[in-house]
Design an enzyme around this catalytic site. Sequence first.
Site, PDB file in Angstrom:
ATOM      1  N   CYS A 281       7.063  12.626 -55.060  1.00 54.75           N
ATOM      2  CA  CYS A 281       7.088  11.858 -56.312  1.00 54.75           C
ATOM      3  C   CYS A 281       8.020  10.671 -56.164  1.00 54.75           C
ATOM      4  O   CYS A 281       9.248  10.823 -56.232  1.00 54.75           O
ATOM      5  CB  CYS A 281       7.528  12.755 -57.469  1.00 54.75           C
ATOM      6  SG  CYS A 281       7.745  11.861 -59.024  1.00 54.75           S
ATOM      7  N   CYS A 284      10.109   9.909 -59.253  1.00 51.88           N
ATOM      8  CA  CYS A 284      11.194  10.873 -59.466  1.00 51.88           C
ATOM      9  C   CYS A 284      12.386  10.585 -58.559  1.00 51.88           C
ATOM     10  O   CYS A 284      13.539  10.684 -58.980  1.00 51.88           O
ATOM     11  CB  CYS A 284      10.712  12.293 -59.208  1.00 51.88           C
ATOM     12  SG  CYS A 284       9.350  12.835 -60.228  1.00 51.88           S
ATOM     13  N   ASP A 285      12.125  10.234 -57.312  1.00 55.98           N
ATOM     14  CA  ASP A 285      13.178  10.211 -56.299  1.00 55.98           C
ATOM     15  C   ASP A 285      13.383   8.866 -55.614  1.00 55.98           C
ATOM     16  O   ASP A 285      14.249   8.743 -54.745  1.00 55.98           O
ATOM     17  CB  ASP A 285      12.872  11.276 -55.235  1.00 55.98           C
ATOM     18  CG  ASP A 285      12.732  12.659 -55.843  1.00 55.98           C
ATOM     19  OD1 ASP A 285      13.592  13.030 -56.650  1.00 55.98           O
ATOM     20  OD2 ASP A 285      11.765  13.371 -55.516  1.00 55.98           O
TER      21      ASP A 285
END
Length: 466
Positions: A281, A284-285
């Site tokens: 992701c 997300c990261d």
Amino acid sequence: MSLEQINNLSEFEDLINTSDAYYVLDFYADWCGPCKIMLPIFERLSKMPEVATFKFAKINRDENMEIIQKYGFDIPSIPRFFVVKFNGNGQFDKVNIKGNLGGSQSKTDLIMKLHEIAKEDGVVLPNTSPNYQEPEVISDENLKVAIIGSGPSGLTAGIYTSRANLDTTIYTGTQPGGQLTTTTEIENFPGAWSTETKQGMMGPDLMELVQKQAEHFGAKIKIAEVTGLRVRTENDKPKFDITVNGKDESFDAVIIATGAAARYLGIPDEERFVGKGYHSCATCDGFFYRGKEVAIVGGGDSAMEEANFLTKFADKVYIIHRRDEFRASKIMQERAMKNPKIEIIWDTVITKFHGEESLEKVSLENLKTNETSEMKLDGVFVAIGHIPNSGFVENLLDRDNVGYLIPQYRVAPDQRVSSYGMATKIPGIFVAGDVEDTIYKQAITAAGDGCRAAMDAEKWLEEAHN
């Protein structure tokens, strides 16, 4: 009680110098879908008398790395909740961090964890019991529907079943909001578009809006994972017991909308690097790779989108693809190819990850020339498809060889056991979205699935209970 906002290091250190209170801190980001979904739960928690001993505050993780790094907060993912104790003496270190509550979860679970931390620290919480249960708001006289999954299909189903006066509970699973919470701008969802900016809505924002719509009509959101599903008979009618946190909850009908999970590369030792340089992701990261070099593996729209997103942080982004052409739509390919930070490596696969504590480099193989090489990378993001989240039903329902659940509309007409297209072979269990869709896999088709499954469930319940 009110929910505070800590905006910078100076404000945090003011609390260190002046406050002697217990605080629950919510580290979030504006782009984070699960953060948006947890915020109303956190706000409600901050107003509850059961936890009046605590004060509550939000901290934007992306804007306050100084706080995180200086005072030792371990934040592998967001949202992330911590209990801290300020002493008002200007001193703060890891001893002051009394508990890491983790990420997305229900209000009841948060209360339970606060109770446990308070007990360990010798603090008495008013009106708090380890057996605290959230009150039900809908009459038990209404038929009860469980929706497993909280992406476009699950939440849309929740809107329809709630408006049909069915007692609806939506279980979010491990990814509240579904895959759209890991995407950035959405350009192809009708209405999720601004006439002023000429831009699509951000995925997390869209899912937050749909969830609020479902809640407005009465759907209850429970941040929990369903691990089992069983069928029984009660008063000559089917009942469905779902297992959540080791306990069974009973319903009159079930809609499975659990979506699909990211597919990894399947190379040796890859699991060791998940979360340590290996991710599925980018939204997300990606923040963790500011000024670094990363790679995306894949050739579809998701790979192109995530590659472009990563260029907001990384200095260099490689797209590693096993073929000499992409599957992505033309517009998505053009965006990636025109981005000066992106370089494409054709006909190549990753064969091995290298590193001690985290990823340091990868081994590559060109599938046409068989040439091998190594490349130093700070991170690798995989975007090569998904696996349907259907394992929890085990052998209860029909699945294809990949694991996608099979609704009746995909069964030959002469072999169907129900006239409802989104029904399964077991009356009262319906499916919707990416857990059954093997072709389209779009947010809008998932939402349509949720509508169809909810309408089928409503009509079936009328037949079965009248």
